[in-house]
Every structure is written in structure tokens, then in C-alpha cells.
Design a protein around this motif. Structure first.
Motif, PDB file in Angstrom:
ATOM      1  N   TYR A   1      -2.923  -1.424  14.629  1.00 55.30           N
ATOM      2  CA  TYR A   1      -2.818  -1.602  16.067  1.00 55.30           C
ATOM      3  C   TYR A   1      -1.998  -0.427  16.801  1.00 55.30           C
ATOM      4  O   TYR A   1      -1.086   0.156  15.871  1.00 55.30           O
ATOM      5  N   GLY A   2      -2.352  -0.124  17.673  1.00 54.46           N
ATOM      6  CA  GLY A   2      -1.518   1.138  18.442  1.00 54.46           C
ATOM      7  C   GLY A   2      -0.209   0.800  18.789  1.00 54.46           C
ATOM      8  O   GLY A   2       0.289  -0.530  18.842  1.00 54.46           O
ATOM      9  N   GLU A   3       0.843   1.794  18.494  1.00 49.91           N
ATOM     10  CA  GLU A   3       2.034   1.586  18.799  1.00 49.91           C
ATOM     11  C   GLU A   3       2.767   0.627  17.761  1.00 49.91           C
ATOM     12  O   GLU A   3       3.751  -0.016  17.926  1.00 49.91           O
ATOM     13  N   SER A   4       2.094   0.543  16.498  1.00 45.19           N
ATOM     14  CA  SER A   4       2.870  -0.172  15.362  1.00 45.19           C
ATOM     15  C   SER A   4       3.846   0.642  14.976  1.00 45.19           C
ATOM     16  O   SER A   4       3.935   1.836  14.689  1.00 45.19           O
ATOM     17  N   HIS A   5       4.929  -0.108  14.492  1.00 38.54           N
ATOM     18  CA  HIS A   5       5.983   0.503  13.993  1.00 38.54           C
ATOM     19  C   HIS A   5       6.602   0.146  12.569  1.00 38.54           C
ATOM     20  O   HIS A   5       6.907   0.820  11.647  1.00 38.54           O
ATOM     21  N   TYR A   6       6.436  -1.406  12.279  1.00 37.12           N
ATOM     22  CA  TYR A   6       6.835  -2.009  11.099  1.00 37.12           C
ATOM     23  C   TYR A   6       6.034  -3.409  11.243  1.00 37.12           C
ATOM     24  O   TYR A   6       6.667  -4.214  11.453  1.00 37.12           O
ATOM     25  N   VAL A   7       4.768  -3.328  10.813  1.00 41.98           N
ATOM     26  CA  VAL A   7       4.070  -4.783  10.513  1.00 41.98           C
ATOM     27  C   VAL A   7       5.049  -5.518   9.694  1.00 41.98           C
ATOM     28  O   VAL A   7       4.744  -5.225   8.274  1.00 41.98           O
ATOM     29  N   HIS A   8       5.660  -6.584  10.100  1.00 38.96           N
ATOM     30  CA  HIS A   8       6.557  -7.225   9.172  1.00 38.96           C
ATOM     31  C   HIS A   8       6.464  -8.668   8.675  1.00 38.96           C
ATOM     32  O   HIS A   8       6.503  -8.557   7.396  1.00 38.96           O
ATOM     33  N   GLN A   9       5.752  -9.350   9.172  1.00 36.92           N
ATOM     34  CA  GLN A   9       5.644 -10.839   8.758  1.00 36.92           C
ATOM     35  C   GLN A   9       4.749 -11.627   9.942  1.00 36.92           C
ATOM     36  O   GLN A   9       4.526 -11.335  11.024  1.00 36.92           O
ATOM     37  N   GLY A  10       3.839 -12.457   9.592  1.00 38.59           N
ATOM     38  CA  GLY A  10       3.266 -13.190  10.385  1.00 38.59           C
ATOM     39  C   GLY A  10       2.693 -14.616   9.824  1.00 38.59           C
ATOM     40  O   GLY A  10       2.898 -14.679   8.420  1.00 38.59           O
ATOM     41  N   TRP A  11       1.998 -15.464  10.461  1.00 34.26           N
ATOM     42  CA  TRP A  11       1.296 -16.661  10.148  1.00 34.26           C
ATOM     43  C   TRP A  11       0.587 -17.110  10.825  1.00 34.26           C
ATOM     44  O   TRP A  11      -0.017 -16.935  12.000  1.00 34.26           O
ATOM     45  N   LEU A  12      -0.751 -17.782   9.984  1.00 29.75           N
ATOM     46  CA  LEU A  12      -1.819 -18.279  10.633  1.00 29.75           C
ATOM     47  C   LEU A  12      -1.489 -19.618  11.538  1.00 29.75           C
ATOM     48  O   LEU A  12      -0.723 -20.274  11.090  1.00 29.75           O
ATOM     49  N   THR A  13      -2.499 -19.769  12.555  1.00 30.30           N
ATOM     50  CA  THR A  13      -2.524 -20.766  13.193  1.00 30.30           C
ATOM     51  C   THR A  13      -3.156 -22.061  12.437  1.00 30.30           C
ATOM     52  O   THR A  13      -3.847 -21.593  11.342  1.00 30.30           O
TER      53      THR A  13
END
Length: 310
Positions: free
Chosen positions: A97-109
Motif C-alpha cells: 500500500y502507499g506510504e508503507s514504512h514497515y508492515v509489522h504484524q496483523g490478525w484476521l477477523t
């Protein structure tokens, strides 16, 4: 060594990421016999993975139902993998995605339809002038990826939070998003309309009360999946906090009650310094008997949630 290890309890496989093997990608260990673990596979084609969540997929994309699917946070993309066959793992898609700096971590719904994630460096790098006394130009961003079509994920945008703190690790349970946001502490967001990135802050607990600046002190991670509703939050410098948020539906669990000779602090009688319209945070010195308000904490004199102070 590795940056993180994720264990899919449904399949018995452990996924080490950010290690010095597999180019930092998925180093997979078969843990079905935990006394005799064996290496099961290695995925390195997309390079370094900082974090990962792997699940038995049961979402809206019928082509992958029943497969083991991993969602990797790979610094500049969310990379989706079919790891069902550990000898022939397939990259389904990758999306940045635009303006990404450090895609760190996430979780699904829970319905496996959306991936909510954080960028660890966007707040830090986008707040020009903050360290010279300037105002925040952005607030904590919680990003959303529509993954209803695994081959064509769509970045929807982001929600801006109350403070300007850096976000670190988040987890989703039902309609709640639990965020360890460094100097802003634990933030709990309620999902209102995920397609429009509409979240409401339902509560917070600040373990670095002197500042919400985008630095790397304070809340590191959290765990919101105990059946009792207990939450634990780890602080980089502070140690472990044990909390309970009363807005959550929980299973029956014993509640800690102080001994008879322990002084009781009535949260409504202690001085309160609330921030604007945000939930109230407090620290007291004695164990608290849960009040009838919306937020309580089991722990050493901690209260958490709207309508409660201590």
C-alpha cells in the motif's frame, strides 16, 4: 534465532519467521509429536517475514476452504500463502500500500474476511517536527486489508486513533481489536464498520502515562484469548500487567477478592485526571474489588475501562 514463532494448534505446525534460515521466511517445524519435532518445510521466495498468522481457512473464498493459509507481514507487503503441502507451498498473492514504512504484524477477523494490521514506523517517520516541539501530523494508524478474495486482496485504508503513539502488536477477537501501542499502552477498539475503517475506542490502559509520542517504550504485546476475559499486557520496561475489561462477554471464572484485612479502594473516591472524552485510566496501591461500572481489572490496584477510576 528468530524474530517470532507462530504455532497453528489446529495442525501442529510451528512457523519461525525472521530467522537466519529460509532467507528470513517461514521455517516450518512439525510439532505433532512435541518430543520429536522435525523440520517440515521452508518458504523463502518472498524473503523476510516479520510476523505471520496461519489458519485452517474458513472464509468467503470457497477455493481455499479447509486449506492451511498463512498471512505474512513482510515489511512492505501482506503476503498470502497456501502452506497445505509443506513440500509445495504456493504464494497466492502479495499486496502492499502507499506510504508503507514497515508492515509489522496483523490478525484476521474471525470470519477470515479482513486482515487488520499495523505499520510500526509510519507514525514515527510521518511526524515531522514532533521532536522540535511541533504538533502531531498523524495519529496511530490501524490498517485494513480486504482479503475476501485471497488472490486479489484490496487495501482499504486506515483508521486514525486517539493518540500519536507507535503501534506494535494487535490481535482480533470478535468485534474487538486489542492493540499494544507502545507509549499509549493497551488500546481496545470496537469494529463498527470495517469496510469504512470505522472503529471506536472502547477503552485503554496506559503503562507509559508521561507521553504518547511515537517512540518504542511501553506496551510490547498483549494476549486477549483467555476464556475468563483476562487480558495480559507486556511492557518493555514495566513487566506484565493482568487486566480485565468488563465490556466483554466472558465465560464464568473466579474473581480475585482481597483478604478481609486488605484495605479496599473505592475507585469512585480517588482523584481522577481524565483525558478529554477518552476512557479513564488509573493506578492505585491496593487490590480493587470490582465496582459496578463498565471497566474493572484483576491485578494490583489497576482499573481499566470507561466509567471507572481508582
Amino acid at each position: 534465532n528468530a524474530h517470532n514463532v507462530f504455532v497453528n494448534e489446529d495442525t501442529g505446525f510451528a512457523y519461525a519467521v525472521g530467522s537466519d534460515t529460509c532467507s528470513g521466511g517461514l521455517h516450518i517445524v512439525d510439532m505433532v509429536d512435541p518430543l520429536n519435532p522435525t523440520q517440515a518445510g521452508c518458504y523463502s521466495e518472498d524473503g523476510y517475514s516479520h510476523d505471520v498468522q496461519c489458519i485452517i481457512y474458513n472464509g468467503p473464498d470457497s477455493a481455499y476452504i479447509g486449506n492451511e493459509i498463512c498471512f505474512a507481514s513482510n515489511e512492505d507487503t501482506i503476503t498470502i500463502l497456501d502452506v497445505t503441502d509443506k513440500t509445495n507451498m504456493i504464494q497466492i498473492s502479495r499486496e502492499g500500500y502507499g506510504e508503507s514504512h514497515y508492515v509489522h504484524q496483523g490478525w484476521l477477523t474471525d470470519d477470515h474476511a479482513y486482515f487488520i494490521f499495523d505499520d510500526e514506523l509510519d507514525e514515527f517517520e510521518l511526524r515531522e517536527g514532533l521532536r522540535d516541539g511541533g504538533e502531531n501530523v498523524t495519529r496511530t494508524r490501524t490498517h485494513v486489508m480486504d482479503v475476501r478474495d485471497l488472490q486479489n486482496p484490496i487495501y482499504l485504508g486506515y483508521h486514525e486513533g486517539r493518540s500519536g503513539a507507535t503501534d506494535h502488536n494487535l490481535y482480533v477477537s470478535g468485534e474487538w481489536v486489542y492493540q499494544a501501542n507502545y507509549r499509549a499502552g493497551l488500546n481496545v477498539l470496537k469494529i463498527v464498520d470495517i469496510d469504512t475503517m470505522d472503529f471506536e475506542e472502547a477503552g485503554y490502559f496506559d503503562i507509559w502515562p508521561d507521553s504518547n509520542s511515537p517512540d518504542f517504550n511501553g506496551a510490547w504485546s498483549n494476549y486477549p484469548y483467555f476464556p475468563s476475559g483476562i487480558l495480559v499486557v507486556s511492557g518493555v520496561e514495566q513487566g506484565l500487567f493482568v487486566l480485565k475489561f468488563n465490556d466483554l462477554p466472558t465465560t464464568d471464572a473466579p474473581v480475585a477478592v482481597p483478604p478481609a484485612d486488605t484495605p479496599i479502594v473505592n475507585p469512585t473516591e480517588a482523584p481522577v485526571v481524565p483525558p478529554t472524552d477518552a476512557p479513564i485510566v488509573s493506578h492505585s496501591d491496593a487490590p480493587v474489588i470490582p465496582p459496578s461500572g463498565k471497566g474493572i481489572v484483576i491485578g494490583k490496584g489497576l482499573t481499566f475501562g470507561k466509567g471507572t477510576s481508582g
